[in-house]
Each structure stands twice: as structure tokens, then as C-alpha cells.
Motif scaffolding. Structure first.
Motif, PDB file in Angstrom:
ATOM      1  N   ARG A  48       0.863  -1.187   0.000  1.00 41.55           N
ATOM      2  CA  ARG A  48       0.000   0.000   0.000  1.00 41.55           C
ATOM      3  C   ARG A  48       0.899   1.237   0.000  1.00 41.55           C
ATOM      4  NH1 ARG A  48      -3.364  -3.306   3.809  1.00 41.55           N
ATOM      5  NH2 ARG A  48      -5.504  -3.303   3.029  1.00 41.55           N
ATOM      6  N   ARG A  84       0.797  -1.466  -5.299  1.00 44.35           N
ATOM      7  CA  ARG A  84      -0.442  -0.809  -5.702  1.00 44.35           C
ATOM      8  C   ARG A  84      -0.191   0.685  -5.831  1.00 44.35           C
ATOM      9  NH1 ARG A  84      -5.542  -1.089  -1.787  1.00 44.35           N
ATOM     10  NH2 ARG A  84      -4.365   0.415  -0.560  1.00 44.35           N
ATOM     11  N   GLU A 183     -12.319  -4.698  -6.655  1.00 42.15           N
ATOM     12  CA  GLU A 183     -12.944  -4.287  -5.395  1.00 42.15           C
ATOM     13  C   GLU A 183     -14.234  -3.517  -5.645  1.00 42.15           C
ATOM     14  OE1 GLU A 183     -10.099  -1.915  -3.163  1.00 42.15           O
ATOM     15  OE2 GLU A 183      -9.285  -1.029  -4.980  1.00 42.15           O
ATOM     16  N   GLY A 204      -9.937  -7.272  -3.757  1.00 40.91           N
ATOM     17  CA  GLY A 204      -9.888  -6.461  -2.533  1.00 40.91           C
ATOM     18  C   GLY A 204     -11.219  -6.587  -1.832  1.00 40.91           C
ATOM     19  N   ASN A 206     -12.098  -6.034   1.225  1.00 41.27           N
ATOM     20  CA  ASN A 206     -12.507  -5.000   2.188  1.00 41.27           C
ATOM     21  C   ASN A 206     -13.484  -4.039   1.517  1.00 41.27           C
ATOM     22  OD1 ASN A 206     -10.552  -6.280   3.661  1.00 41.27           O
ATOM     23  ND2 ASN A 206      -9.024  -4.652   3.438  1.00 41.27           N
ATOM     24  N   ASP A 207     -13.135  -3.629   0.314  1.00 38.95           N
ATOM     25  CA  ASP A 207     -14.028  -2.741  -0.426  1.00 38.95           C
ATOM     26  C   ASP A 207     -15.113  -3.496  -1.196  1.00 38.95           C
ATOM     27  OD1 ASP A 207     -13.333  -0.025   0.128  1.00 38.95           O
ATOM     28  OD2 ASP A 207     -11.436  -0.354  -0.909  1.00 38.95           O
ATOM     29  N   ARG A 217     -17.804   0.341   5.296  1.00 43.14           N
ATOM     30  CA  ARG A 217     -16.935  -0.527   6.091  1.00 43.14           C
ATOM     31  C   ARG A 217     -16.497   0.103   7.414  1.00 43.14           C
ATOM     32  NH1 ARG A 217     -11.459  -0.674   2.173  1.00 43.14           N
ATOM     33  NH2 ARG A 217     -10.138  -0.794   3.994  1.00 43.14           N
TER      34      ARG A 217
HETATM   35  C1  PEP Z   1      -9.398  -3.949  -0.099  1.00 42.75           C
HETATM   36  O1  PEP Z   1     -10.210  -3.069  -0.416  1.00 42.75           O
HETATM   37  O2  PEP Z   1      -9.726  -5.113   0.152  1.00 42.75           O
HETATM   38  C2  PEP Z   1      -7.964  -3.646   0.025  1.00 42.75           C
HETATM   39  C3  PEP Z   1      -7.077  -4.605   0.199  1.00 42.75           C
HETATM   40  O3  PEP Z   1      -7.602  -2.338  -0.033  1.00 42.75           O
HETATM   41  P1  PEP Z   1      -7.743  -1.302   1.174  1.00 42.75           P
HETATM   42  O4  PEP Z   1      -8.065  -2.090   2.407  1.00 42.75           O
HETATM   43  O5  PEP Z   1      -6.429  -0.608   1.219  1.00 42.75           O
HETATM   44  O6  PEP Z   1      -8.857  -0.450   0.686  1.00 42.75           O
END
Ligand code: PEP
Ligand code: MG
Length: 323
Positions: A48, A84, A183, A204, A206-207, A217
Motif C-alpha cells: 500500500r 499498488r 474491489e 480487494g 474490504n471494499d 466498512r
Molecule cells: C481492499 O479493499 O480489500 C484492500 C485490500 O484495499 P484497502 O483495504 O487498502 O482499501
């Protein structure tokens, strides 16, 4: 348990039925690489780069970035390093980059959207990455890609900067893979079209979970909707992996889900090639995978994808993996 982990430190990650997957780490700074190596990481699956831009009073220079990327690549000794490009905006702000306030920052002007408009910022980062590329096994990844056009534009800028550097007599690696984060649901749904043009995907979650479930989130009041095992998520993940493989590309995951002990058996069965997680999760995950049969997990695929709820998925996985 700690002894088993130590024994597996220098080992590749293989399932009980002898299938190899790659266990790599998420990092934020060159200093994090020590932890990746100490925990037996097979590479870096997500660097990151935001941290280079944060906690400062101005943009990092090309030279500053070059040194950071070079350091990570050198320390990883030819193991894969997925960097990234800048993913700023949403929850991550920069004090020196005055951006207008937005009603929905997570749906707003961020990441690749900002980079494609602020070409000056983006080109500087791309040049630093390209210059560092000869020091190891660099892969470049663009965040928050929602359309194929965005990917094409970002890749075109990368190729332009590569040509510029070569003209200036600077060495650039000839085999840098260029991929995207998946994502945003539009990209997960149309992964088949993307797979023809990208070298790899990294999901990704998380998003992806936040956008698929329409649940912020960061908002605790809607956190009950944040369900990694929801069949909607599993179907999207499966679609991405199948699309990648149909074009001979690889698919990884760098969201939190990749290191989760319930998700790991599911992802193994869906055929995920690369799992990127926090360094300290690598040895526990390698230990878990050693006792899992990929073939058995794959045999549950259709059943899992057609389940109705996340709870049903979780209960099933707990039962078949005795967790
Ligand atoms: C995600 O979105 O899963 C990811 C790995 O990126 P970040 O958590 O930095 O948004
Ligand atoms: Mg993200």
C-alpha cells in the motif's frame, strides 16, 4: 503449534493433496519487509503506497519513491512484489492535497479516479516504479478500477512513461506484470472482459464487500451487513477466479478475507492462486492449508455457491473442516 509454524517457515504452501498456493503479505512500508521474511512470506501481495504520501507536508518526490520501491524489491530478492499505485481518498486524506468535501467519499474522487485526473502525481509514481523495476520481481496494480477504460488509460500512461525512460537511457524491466484490484462489483461481474487485458487480478474484499452489500466498512451500525461469507460475495469471487483462469491469468486476494480461517478452505476450493494477508497470519494459514484437501474443498463449490445465507456457509465450513 508454534513449533509447527517454525518448521513451515521456509517451506512452500502445499495442501494435503499436494496443490501449491502462494501465501504472501500486505505491507505499508519498506520496514515491514523484515516481518514478511521472518514469517515465511513467499512475496508481497499488496504494497500500500499511500503511506509514502501520508503524514507529510508535500507530495513525495520521484527519487524518494524510487528508493522505497527499490528497497522493498531488493529485500525480497526476486520474490514477487505487487505494488499498488496511490489509493488515496475515502478514509485516507492528504492534508496538502486540497480536495473538495464530498457527500460520499467512498463513492467519490479517489484512487485511480484521482490519478487519471492528476496525471502529474500519477506519472511521478509510475516513473519511480519503472526505475525500480530492475531491482526485483515487480508487478504493478491499479486500485479501484470500475471500467475497462480506466485500466486502459492507466496502462497507456505507464507505457508512455516507460518509453520516456527508455529514451532517456534508463533501464526498465521488460516483464512487469500489470494487474488490477477487483474491489468494485462492476469489475467483478465483468471479470471475463478484463481478464483478456490484465495480467492478474487481486480481489480487494474490504471494499468489494462494502460496495456489494452497500454497507460502509467504517460504520458500526451497518456492520452486520459486512458478511465475507455471503453467497453474493462468494459468487463474485468465483466469477473473478474463473475468468482469470479461462485466460490463463492468476487471481489473488489481498483483503482481510484472504487470511480468515473460515474463508481459506472456501477460497482454496474456488481455486484462488495467491492469498495476501498480514505477515503474522502467514504461518497459521500455511499450517491450516497443509491439512486441507483442495480437491475436497472444490467438490463443495456448487453447493456453497447456491447457499442462501452467510451463516449457512459458515456452519457448513465449520462442520467439514472441524473448526
Ligand atoms: C481492499 O479493499 O480489500 C484492500 C485490500 O484495499 P484497502 O483495504 O487498502 O482499501
Ligand atoms: Mg480497497
Amino acid at each position: 503449534q508454534k513449533r509447527i509454524w517454525a518448521e513451515l517457515k521456509g517451506e512452500p504452501t502445499v495442501s494435503a493433496d499436494d496443490e501449491h498456493v502462494e501465501l504472501v503479505a500486505n505491507i505499508g512500508t519498506p520496514e515491514d519487509v523484515v516481518g514478511v521474511i521472518n514469517n515465511g512470506g513467499e512475496g508481497v501481495g499488496l504494497y500500500r503506497t499511500e503511506f509514502l504520501y501520508m503524514g507529510k507536508s508535500e507530495l513525495p518526490t520521484e527519487e524518494e519513491q524510487f528508493q522505497a520501491y527499490k528497497s522493498v524489491l531488493e529485500q525480497m530478492c526476486e520474490k514477487p512484489v505487487v505494488v499498488r499505485t496511490l489509493d488515496i481518498g475515502g478514509d485516507k486524506e492528504l492534508s496538502y492535497l486540497k480536495l473538495p468535501e464530498e457527500m460520499n467519499p467512498f463513492l467519490g474522487f479517489r484512487a485511480i479516479r484521482l490519478c487519471l485526473e492528476r496525471e502529474d502525481i500519477f506519472r511521478t509514481q509510475l516513473r519511480a516504479l519503472l526505475r525500480a523495476s530492475t531491482y526485483g520481481n515487480l508487478k504493478i496494480m491499479f486500485p479501484m478500477i470500475a471500467t475497462l477504460d480506466e485500466f486502459r488509460q492507466a496502462k497507456a500512461l505507464l507505457l508512455e512513461e516507460k518509453a520516456n525512460l527508455l529514451n532517456e537511457g534508463v533501464d526498465v524491466s521488460e516483464d512487469i506484470e500489470v494487474g488490477i484490484m477487483v474491489e468494485i462489483p462492476s469489475t467483478a461481474v465483468t471479470a471475463r472482459q478484463f481478464a483478456k487485458e490484465v495480467d492478474f487480478f487481486s480481489i480487494g474484499t474490504n471494499d468489494l464487500i462494502q460496495y456489494t452489500m452497500a454497507a460502509d466498512r467504517m460504520n458500526e451500525r451497518v456492520s452486520y451487513l459486512y458478511q465475507p461469507y455471503h453467497p453474493a460475495i462468494l459468487n463474485l469471487v468465483n466469477n473473478v477466479i474463473e475468468a482469470a483462469h479461462a485466460e490463463g491469468k492468476w487471481a489473488g486476494m489481498c483483503g482481510e478475507m484472504a487470511g480468515d480461517s473460515i474463508a481459506i478452505p472456501i477460497l482454496l476450493g474456488l481455486g484462488l492462486d495467491e492469498f495476501s494477508m498480514s505477515a503474522t497470519s502467514i504461518l497459521p494459514a500455511r499450517t491450516q492449508i497443509k491439512d486441507l484437501s483442495k480437491g475436497e474443498m472444490a467438490s463443495y463449490k456448487e453447493q456453497l455457491l447456491s447457499m442462501s445465507t452467510a451463516d449457512e456457509v459458515e456452519a457448513f465450513i465449520r462442520r467439514v473442516t472441524k473448526q
